[in-house]
Design an enzyme around this catalytic site. Structure first.
Site, PDB file in Angstrom:
ATOM      1  N   TYR A 134       0.830  -1.213   0.000  1.00  0.00           N
ATOM      2  CA  TYR A 134       0.000   0.000   0.000  1.00  0.00           C
ATOM      3  C   TYR A 134       0.867   1.268   0.000  1.00  0.00           C
ATOM      4  O   TYR A 134       0.607   2.210  -0.742  1.00  0.00           O
ATOM      5  CB  TYR A 134      -0.904  -0.057   1.237  1.00  0.00           C
ATOM      6  CG  TYR A 134      -1.873   1.073   1.407  1.00  0.00           C
ATOM      7  CD1 TYR A 134      -3.067   1.116   0.676  1.00  0.00           C
ATOM      8  CD2 TYR A 134      -1.633   2.099   2.319  1.00  0.00           C
ATOM      9  CE1 TYR A 134      -3.972   2.144   0.859  1.00  0.00           C
ATOM     10  CE2 TYR A 134      -2.533   3.125   2.511  1.00  0.00           C
ATOM     11  CZ  TYR A 134      -3.705   3.143   1.781  1.00  0.00           C
ATOM     12  OH  TYR A 134      -4.608   4.166   1.967  1.00  0.00           O
ATOM     13  N   LYS A 174       0.975   4.122  -2.831  1.00  0.00           N
ATOM     14  CA  LYS A 174       0.592   5.497  -2.472  1.00  0.00           C
ATOM     15  C   LYS A 174       1.754   6.467  -2.698  1.00  0.00           C
ATOM     16  O   LYS A 174       1.546   7.629  -3.044  1.00  0.00           O
ATOM     17  CB  LYS A 174       0.104   5.555  -1.020  1.00  0.00           C
ATOM     18  CG  LYS A 174      -1.268   4.903  -0.802  1.00  0.00           C
ATOM     19  CD  LYS A 174      -2.344   5.512  -1.686  1.00  0.00           C
ATOM     20  CE  LYS A 174      -3.746   5.298  -1.157  1.00  0.00           C
ATOM     21  NZ  LYS A 174      -4.785   5.749  -2.128  1.00  0.00           N
TER      22      LYS A 174
HETATM   23  N1  LIG Z   1      -9.556   6.165   5.582  1.00  0.00           N
HETATM   24  C1  LIG Z   1      -8.295   6.599   5.748  1.00  0.00           C
HETATM   25  O1  LIG Z   1      -7.858   6.926   6.873  1.00  0.00           O
HETATM   26  C2  LIG Z   1      -7.392   6.727   4.586  1.00  0.00           C
HETATM   27  C3  LIG Z   1      -6.054   7.097   4.810  1.00  0.00           C
HETATM   28  C4  LIG Z   1      -5.211   7.277   3.729  1.00  0.00           C
HETATM   29  C5  LIG Z   1      -5.689   7.098   2.448  1.00  0.00           C
HETATM   30  N2  LIG Z   1      -6.990   6.702   2.248  1.00  0.00           N
HETATM   31  C6  LIG Z   1      -7.433   6.503   0.893  1.00  0.00           C
HETATM   32  O2  LIG Z   1      -8.670   7.146   0.687  1.00  0.00           O
HETATM   33  C7  LIG Z   1      -9.399   6.449  -0.332  1.00  0.00           C
HETATM   34  C8  LIG Z   1     -10.796   6.122   0.161  1.00  0.00           C
HETATM   35  O3  LIG Z   1     -10.684   5.206   1.235  1.00  0.00           O
HETATM   36  P1  LIG Z   1     -11.825   4.961   2.321  1.00  0.00           P
HETATM   37  O4  LIG Z   1     -11.161   5.055   3.635  1.00  0.00           O
HETATM   38  O5  LIG Z   1     -13.012   5.806   2.039  1.00  0.00           O
HETATM   39  O6  LIG Z   1     -12.130   3.413   2.078  1.00  0.00           O
HETATM   40  P2  LIG Z   1     -13.483   2.644   1.692  1.00  0.00           P
HETATM   41  O7  LIG Z   1     -13.140   1.202   1.695  1.00  0.00           O
HETATM   42  O8  LIG Z   1     -14.589   3.091   2.565  1.00  0.00           O
HETATM   43  O9  LIG Z   1     -13.796   3.154   0.228  1.00  0.00           O
HETATM   44  C9  LIG Z   1     -13.091   2.716  -0.901  1.00  0.00           C
HETATM   45  C10 LIG Z   1     -14.088   2.460  -2.005  1.00  0.00           C
HETATM   46  O10 LIG Z   1     -13.395   2.089  -3.196  1.00  0.00           O
HETATM   47  C11 LIG Z   1     -14.152   1.079  -3.849  1.00  0.00           C
HETATM   48  N3  LIG Z   1     -13.298   0.299  -4.744  1.00  0.00           N
HETATM   49  C12 LIG Z   1     -12.357  -0.626  -4.386  1.00  0.00           C
HETATM   50  N4  LIG Z   1     -11.781  -1.141  -5.483  1.00  0.00           N
HETATM   51  C13 LIG Z   1     -12.364  -0.546  -6.557  1.00  0.00           C
HETATM   52  C14 LIG Z   1     -12.173  -0.674  -7.958  1.00  0.00           C
HETATM   53  N5  LIG Z   1     -11.279  -1.523  -8.464  1.00  0.00           N
HETATM   54  N6  LIG Z   1     -12.904   0.111  -8.780  1.00  0.00           N
HETATM   55  C15 LIG Z   1     -13.819   0.977  -8.270  1.00  0.00           C
HETATM   56  N7  LIG Z   1     -14.055   1.120  -6.940  1.00  0.00           N
HETATM   57  C16 LIG Z   1     -13.321   0.367  -6.094  1.00  0.00           C
HETATM   58  C17 LIG Z   1     -14.712   0.237  -2.709  1.00  0.00           C
HETATM   59  O11 LIG Z   1     -15.820  -0.528  -3.119  1.00  0.00           O
HETATM   60  C18 LIG Z   1     -15.045   1.282  -1.666  1.00  0.00           C
HETATM   61  O12 LIG Z   1     -16.385   1.728  -1.737  1.00  0.00           O
HETATM   62  C19 LIG Z   1      -8.551   5.229  -0.686  1.00  0.00           C
HETATM   63  O13 LIG Z   1      -7.765   5.510  -1.814  1.00  0.00           O
HETATM   64  C20 LIG Z   1      -7.679   5.065   0.531  1.00  0.00           C
HETATM   65  O14 LIG Z   1      -6.496   4.354   0.252  1.00  0.00           O
HETATM   66  C21 LIG Z   1      -7.839   6.520   3.290  1.00  0.00           C
END
Ligand SMILES: NC(=O)c1ccc[n+]([C@@H]2O[C@H](COP(=O)([O-])OP(=O)(O)OC[C@H]3O[C@@H](n4cnc5c(N)ncnc54)[C@H](O)[C@@H]3O)[C@@H](O)[C@H]2O)c1
Length: 282
Positions: free
Chosen positions: A165, A169
Protein backbone atom coordinates in the site's frame (compact mmCIF):
# COMPACT_ATOMS: atom_id res chain seq x y z
CA UNK A 1 -25.02 29.35 -6.42
CA UNK A 2 -22.94 26.23 -5.83
CA UNK A 3 -19.16 26.17 -6.18
CA UNK A 4 -19.46 23.40 -8.80
CA UNK A 5 -22.50 24.60 -10.73
CA UNK A 6 -22.32 23.39 -14.34
CA UNK A 7 -19.45 20.97 -13.64
CA UNK A 8 -19.38 17.22 -14.16
CA UNK A 9 -17.33 15.14 -11.72
CA UNK A 10 -16.27 11.50 -11.80
CA UNK A 11 -15.49 10.18 -8.33
CA UNK A 12 -14.04 6.67 -8.11
CA UNK A 13 -14.83 4.45 -5.15
CA UNK A 14 -17.69 6.81 -4.26
CA UNK A 15 -20.00 4.10 -2.92
CA UNK A 16 -18.71 4.44 0.65
CA UNK A 17 -16.32 6.17 3.02
CA UNK A 18 -14.47 9.24 1.81
CA UNK A 19 -15.66 8.95 -1.82
CA UNK A 20 -19.30 8.93 -0.75
CA UNK A 21 -18.75 12.11 1.30
CA UNK A 22 -17.07 13.75 -1.73
CA UNK A 23 -19.97 12.75 -3.99
CA UNK A 24 -22.66 14.10 -1.64
CA UNK A 25 -20.85 17.42 -1.16
CA UNK A 26 -19.98 17.87 -4.84
CA UNK A 27 -23.62 17.24 -5.80
CA UNK A 28 -24.81 19.67 -3.11
CA UNK A 29 -22.49 22.27 -4.66
CA UNK A 30 -24.12 21.80 -8.07
CA UNK A 31 -21.94 19.18 -9.78
CA UNK A 32 -23.44 16.35 -11.78
CA UNK A 33 -21.67 13.30 -10.40
CA UNK A 34 -20.64 9.94 -11.82
CA UNK A 35 -20.65 7.78 -8.70
CA UNK A 36 -18.22 5.01 -9.56
CA UNK A 37 -17.85 1.97 -7.31
CA UNK A 38 -17.03 -1.64 -8.04
CA UNK A 39 -18.91 -2.60 -4.87
CA UNK A 40 -16.46 -5.21 -3.60
CA UNK A 41 -15.02 -5.85 -0.14
CA UNK A 42 -12.16 -4.07 1.59
CA UNK A 43 -9.54 -6.53 0.32
CA UNK A 44 -10.61 -6.22 -3.33
CA UNK A 45 -12.85 -9.30 -3.55
CA UNK A 46 -16.34 -9.41 -5.06
CA UNK A 47 -18.41 -6.75 -6.76
CA UNK A 48 -21.92 -5.35 -6.80
CA UNK A 49 -24.07 -2.38 -7.72
CA UNK A 50 -25.60 -1.59 -4.33
CA UNK A 51 -22.96 0.81 -2.95
CA UNK A 52 -22.99 3.14 -5.96
CA UNK A 53 -26.78 2.90 -6.34
CA UNK A 54 -27.33 3.91 -2.72
CA UNK A 55 -25.20 7.05 -3.06
CA UNK A 56 -26.93 8.02 -6.31
CA UNK A 57 -30.28 7.61 -4.54
CA UNK A 58 -29.08 9.82 -1.65
CA UNK A 59 -27.94 12.52 -4.08
CA UNK A 60 -31.22 12.44 -6.01
CA UNK A 61 -33.25 12.53 -2.79
CA UNK A 62 -31.39 15.70 -1.85
CA UNK A 63 -32.27 17.25 -5.23
CA UNK A 64 -28.95 16.62 -7.00
CA UNK A 65 -28.05 14.82 -10.20
CA UNK A 66 -25.90 11.68 -10.41
CA UNK A 67 -25.41 8.44 -12.29
CA UNK A 68 -24.00 5.17 -11.01
CA UNK A 69 -21.09 3.37 -12.64
CA UNK A 70 -19.85 -0.05 -11.50
CA UNK A 71 -16.62 -0.35 -13.48
CA UNK A 72 -13.29 -1.27 -11.91
CA UNK A 73 -10.65 1.44 -11.97
CA UNK A 74 -8.07 -1.30 -12.47
CA UNK A 75 -8.65 -1.70 -16.21
CA UNK A 76 -8.50 0.60 -19.20
CA UNK A 77 -12.01 -0.55 -20.14
CA UNK A 78 -13.20 0.48 -16.67
CA UNK A 79 -11.78 3.97 -17.10
CA UNK A 80 -13.35 4.20 -20.58
CA UNK A 81 -16.66 3.07 -19.07
CA UNK A 82 -16.58 5.86 -16.49
CA UNK A 83 -15.85 8.44 -19.13
CA UNK A 84 -18.68 7.06 -21.23
CA UNK A 85 -21.06 7.34 -18.24
CA UNK A 86 -20.13 11.02 -17.92
CA UNK A 87 -20.35 11.80 -21.64
CA UNK A 88 -23.54 9.87 -22.39
CA UNK A 89 -25.42 11.21 -19.36
CA UNK A 90 -23.95 14.69 -18.88
CA UNK A 91 -22.12 15.50 -22.15
CA UNK A 92 -18.66 16.27 -20.70
CA UNK A 93 -16.35 15.86 -17.74
CA UNK A 94 -14.52 18.55 -15.72
CA UNK A 95 -13.29 16.87 -12.56
CA UNK A 96 -11.82 13.47 -11.69
CA UNK A 97 -11.30 12.33 -8.11
CA UNK A 98 -9.19 9.17 -7.96
CA UNK A 99 -10.34 7.79 -4.63
CA UNK A 100 -11.03 4.05 -5.02
CA UNK A 101 -8.99 1.91 -2.69
CA UNK A 102 -8.41 -1.52 -1.16
CA UNK A 103 -6.21 -2.76 1.65
CA UNK A 104 -4.22 -5.97 2.07
CA UNK A 105 -2.02 -5.38 5.10
CA UNK A 106 0.59 -8.01 5.88
CA UNK A 107 4.12 -7.86 7.25
CA UNK A 108 6.58 -7.76 4.37
CA UNK A 109 8.10 -11.20 4.87
CA UNK A 110 4.65 -12.77 4.69
CA UNK A 111 3.32 -10.67 1.81
CA UNK A 112 2.13 -12.62 -1.25
CA UNK A 113 2.34 -11.56 -4.88
CA UNK A 114 -1.46 -11.36 -4.88
CA UNK A 115 -1.38 -8.92 -1.93
CA UNK A 116 1.07 -6.79 -3.85
CA UNK A 117 -0.70 -6.97 -7.22
CA UNK A 118 -4.27 -6.32 -6.06
CA UNK A 119 -3.19 -3.21 -4.15
CA UNK A 120 -1.12 -1.92 -7.06
CA UNK A 121 -3.88 -2.68 -9.58
CA UNK A 122 -6.44 -0.57 -7.72
CA UNK A 123 -4.32 2.30 -6.39
CA UNK A 124 -1.49 2.84 -8.84
CA UNK A 125 -2.81 1.39 -12.09
CA UNK A 126 -6.32 2.60 -11.32
CA UNK A 127 -5.08 6.14 -10.78
CA UNK A 128 -3.06 5.92 -13.99
CA UNK A 129 -5.88 4.55 -16.18
CA UNK A 130 -8.51 6.99 -14.94
CA UNK A 131 -6.19 10.02 -15.00
CA UNK A 132 -4.97 9.34 -18.53
CA UNK A 133 -8.42 8.60 -19.94
CA UNK A 134 -9.94 11.72 -18.39
CA UNK A 135 -6.93 13.97 -19.07
CA UNK A 136 -7.14 13.12 -22.78
CA UNK A 137 -10.81 14.11 -22.75
CA UNK A 138 -10.04 17.35 -20.86
CA UNK A 139 -7.45 18.21 -23.51
CA UNK A 140 -10.01 17.65 -26.29
CA UNK A 141 -12.63 19.76 -24.49
CA UNK A 142 -10.01 22.56 -24.15
CA UNK A 143 -11.41 24.15 -21.00
CA UNK A 144 -9.01 22.85 -18.37
CA UNK A 145 -10.06 20.70 -15.47
CA UNK A 146 -9.20 19.17 -12.14
CA UNK A 147 -7.63 15.87 -11.13
CA UNK A 148 -7.50 15.02 -7.43
CA UNK A 149 -5.60 11.88 -6.47
CA UNK A 150 -5.56 10.14 -3.11
CA UNK A 151 -2.26 9.27 -1.49
CA UNK A 152 -1.64 8.38 2.16
CA UNK A 153 0.52 9.21 5.14
CA UNK A 154 1.61 5.57 4.85
CA UNK A 155 3.02 6.23 1.37
CA UNK A 156 4.66 9.50 2.38
CA UNK A 157 6.12 8.36 5.70
CA UNK A 158 5.97 4.52 5.72
CA UNK A 159 3.91 2.23 7.96
CA UNK A 160 4.43 -1.28 9.33
CA UNK A 161 2.55 -3.97 7.41
CA UNK A 162 1.86 -1.80 4.37
CA UNK A 163 4.79 -2.34 1.99
CA UNK A 164 2.35 -2.86 -0.90
CA UNK A 165 0.00 0.00 0.00
CA UNK A 166 2.74 2.50 0.91
CA UNK A 167 4.65 1.77 -2.31
CA UNK A 168 1.49 2.34 -4.39
CA UNK A 169 0.59 5.50 -2.47
CA UNK A 170 4.16 6.83 -2.79
CA UNK A 171 3.83 6.14 -6.52
CA UNK A 172 0.71 8.29 -6.55
CA UNK A 173 2.72 11.08 -4.92
CA UNK A 174 5.33 11.08 -7.71
CA UNK A 175 2.60 10.63 -10.34
CA UNK A 176 0.76 13.69 -9.00
CA UNK A 177 3.89 15.84 -9.11
CA UNK A 178 4.69 14.83 -12.70
CA UNK A 179 1.13 15.20 -13.98
CA UNK A 180 0.93 18.67 -12.44
CA UNK A 181 3.91 19.65 -14.59
CA UNK A 182 2.70 17.93 -17.77
CA UNK A 183 -0.91 19.11 -17.65
CA UNK A 184 -0.24 22.70 -16.60
CA UNK A 185 -0.38 23.91 -20.21
CA UNK A 186 -3.84 22.37 -20.61
CA UNK A 187 -5.02 24.24 -17.46
CA UNK A 188 -5.61 20.99 -15.66
CA UNK A 189 -4.55 21.15 -12.01
CA UNK A 190 -3.41 17.93 -10.36
CA UNK A 191 -3.26 17.65 -6.57
CA UNK A 192 -3.48 14.86 -4.03
CA UNK A 193 -5.16 14.35 -0.69
CA UNK A 194 -3.52 12.44 2.14
CA UNK A 195 -6.54 11.79 4.35
CA UNK A 196 -7.07 10.13 7.68
CA UNK A 197 -10.69 9.14 8.20
CA UNK A 198 -12.81 6.61 10.02
CA UNK A 199 -14.16 4.31 7.28
CA UNK A 200 -14.52 0.59 6.67
CA UNK A 201 -10.88 0.66 5.55
CA UNK A 202 -9.61 1.94 8.89
CA UNK A 203 -12.28 1.32 11.56
CA UNK A 204 -10.43 -1.63 13.12
CA UNK A 205 -6.91 -0.15 13.01
CA UNK A 206 -5.41 0.27 16.51
CA UNK A 207 -4.27 3.79 15.56
CA UNK A 208 -7.85 4.90 15.01
CA UNK A 209 -9.27 2.98 17.91
CA UNK A 210 -6.92 4.95 20.16
CA UNK A 211 -8.55 8.25 19.07
CA UNK A 212 -11.41 9.25 21.41
CA UNK A 213 -14.65 9.65 19.45
CA UNK A 214 -12.84 8.60 16.24
CA UNK A 215 -16.06 8.10 14.30
CA UNK A 216 -17.03 11.76 14.69
CA UNK A 217 -13.56 13.31 15.06
CA UNK A 218 -12.31 11.63 11.89
CA UNK A 219 -15.54 11.50 9.88
CA UNK A 220 -14.99 11.42 6.08
CA UNK A 221 -17.00 14.64 5.90
CA UNK A 222 -13.89 16.47 7.16
CA UNK A 223 -11.99 15.47 4.01
CA UNK A 224 -14.52 16.52 1.39
CA UNK A 225 -14.42 20.33 1.79
CA UNK A 226 -10.73 20.14 0.86
CA UNK A 227 -11.58 18.02 -2.21
CA UNK A 228 -14.30 20.56 -3.07
CA UNK A 229 -11.79 23.42 -2.80
CA UNK A 230 -9.32 21.61 -5.07
CA UNK A 231 -12.13 20.82 -7.54
CA UNK A 232 -13.49 24.37 -7.68
CA UNK A 233 -12.45 27.54 -9.50
CA UNK A 234 -11.10 28.83 -6.16
CA UNK A 235 -7.95 26.70 -6.58
CA UNK A 236 -7.05 27.53 -10.19
CA UNK A 237 -3.49 28.50 -9.14
CA UNK A 238 -2.84 25.42 -6.99
CA UNK A 239 -1.28 22.36 -8.57
CA UNK A 240 1.17 19.64 -7.55
CA UNK A 241 0.34 19.97 -3.86
CA UNK A 242 -0.23 17.16 -1.38
CA UNK A 243 -2.82 18.15 1.20
CA UNK A 244 -3.05 16.29 4.49
CA UNK A 245 -6.47 16.19 6.18
CA UNK A 246 -6.89 14.61 9.59
CA UNK A 247 -10.25 15.52 11.10
CA UNK A 248 -10.39 19.32 11.23
CA UNK A 249 -6.61 19.72 10.67
CA UNK A 250 -5.40 20.58 7.16
CA UNK A 251 -1.67 20.61 6.32
CA UNK A 252 0.66 20.34 3.33
CA UNK A 253 3.23 17.61 2.79
CA UNK A 254 6.47 18.82 1.22
CA UNK A 255 9.49 16.81 0.10
CA UNK A 256 12.67 18.46 1.39
CA UNK A 257 16.29 18.14 0.30
CA UNK A 258 18.85 19.20 2.92
CA UNK A 259 21.37 21.83 1.85
CA UNK A 260 24.03 19.12 1.59
CA UNK A 261 27.78 19.44 1.48
CA UNK A 262 30.81 18.33 -0.55
CA UNK A 263 33.79 16.14 0.40
CA UNK A 264 37.02 17.62 1.74
CA UNK A 265 39.06 15.82 -0.92
CA UNK A 266 38.32 14.95 -4.56
CA UNK A 267 35.67 12.33 -3.73
CA UNK A 268 33.71 10.98 -0.78
CA UNK A 269 35.04 8.01 1.12
CA UNK A 270 32.80 5.79 3.20
CA UNK A 271 34.71 6.89 6.31
CA UNK A 272 34.16 10.60 5.61
CA UNK A 273 30.46 9.95 4.93
CA UNK A 274 30.26 8.29 8.39
CA UNK A 275 32.10 11.15 10.02
CA UNK A 276 30.03 13.93 8.43
CA UNK A 277 26.64 12.19 8.21
CA UNK A 278 25.08 14.67 10.65
CA UNK A 279 26.29 17.61 8.58
CA UNK A 280 24.92 16.07 5.35
CA UNK A 281 21.50 15.75 6.95
CA UNK A 282 21.27 19.38 8.09
N1 LIG B 1 -9.56 6.16 5.58
C1 LIG B 1 -8.30 6.60 5.75
O1 LIG B 1 -7.86 6.93 6.87
C2 LIG B 1 -7.39 6.73 4.59
C3 LIG B 1 -6.05 7.10 4.81
C4 LIG B 1 -5.21 7.28 3.73
C5 LIG B 1 -5.69 7.10 2.45
N2 LIG B 1 -6.99 6.70 2.25
C6 LIG B 1 -7.43 6.50 0.89
O2 LIG B 1 -8.67 7.15 0.69
C7 LIG B 1 -9.40 6.45 -0.33
C8 LIG B 1 -10.80 6.12 0.16
O3 LIG B 1 -10.68 5.21 1.24
P1 LIG B 1 -11.82 4.96 2.32
O4 LIG B 1 -11.16 5.06 3.63
O5 LIG B 1 -13.01 5.81 2.04
O6 LIG B 1 -12.13 3.41 2.08
P2 LIG B 1 -13.48 2.64 1.69
O7 LIG B 1 -13.14 1.20 1.69
O8 LIG B 1 -14.59 3.09 2.56
O9 LIG B 1 -13.80 3.15 0.23
C9 LIG B 1 -13.09 2.72 -0.90
C10 LIG B 1 -14.09 2.46 -2.01
O10 LIG B 1 -13.39 2.09 -3.20
C11 LIG B 1 -14.15 1.08 -3.85
N3 LIG B 1 -13.30 0.30 -4.74
C12 LIG B 1 -12.36 -0.63 -4.39
N4 LIG B 1 -11.78 -1.14 -5.48
C13 LIG B 1 -12.36 -0.55 -6.56
C14 LIG B 1 -12.17 -0.67 -7.96
N5 LIG B 1 -11.28 -1.52 -8.46
N6 LIG B 1 -12.90 0.11 -8.78
C15 LIG B 1 -13.82 0.98 -8.27
N7 LIG B 1 -14.05 1.12 -6.94
C16 LIG B 1 -13.32 0.37 -6.09
C17 LIG B 1 -14.71 0.24 -2.71
O11 LIG B 1 -15.82 -0.53 -3.12
C18 LIG B 1 -15.04 1.28 -1.67
O12 LIG B 1 -16.39 1.73 -1.74
C19 LIG B 1 -8.55 5.23 -0.69
O13 LIG B 1 -7.76 5.51 -1.81
C20 LIG B 1 -7.68 5.07 0.53
O14 LIG B 1 -6.50 4.35 0.25
C21 LIG B 1 -7.84 6.52 3.29
Amino acid sequence: MGLLDGKVAIITGAGGGIGRAHALLFAKEGAKVVVNDLGGDRAGGGKGSELADQVVAEIKKAGGDAVANYDSVSTREGADGMLWSALSKFGKVDILVNNAGVLRDRSFLNMTDADWNVVFDVHMKGTYFCAQTIARQLKVQGKGGRIINTTSVSGLMGNFGQANYSAAKAGIYGFTRTLAIELRKANVTVNALAPVAYTRMTEDLPMLQAVPNAKEMLAPEHISPVALFLASDLSADITGTIVGVQGPKVSLYKMIETSGTTPKGAAWTAEELRERWGEIGK
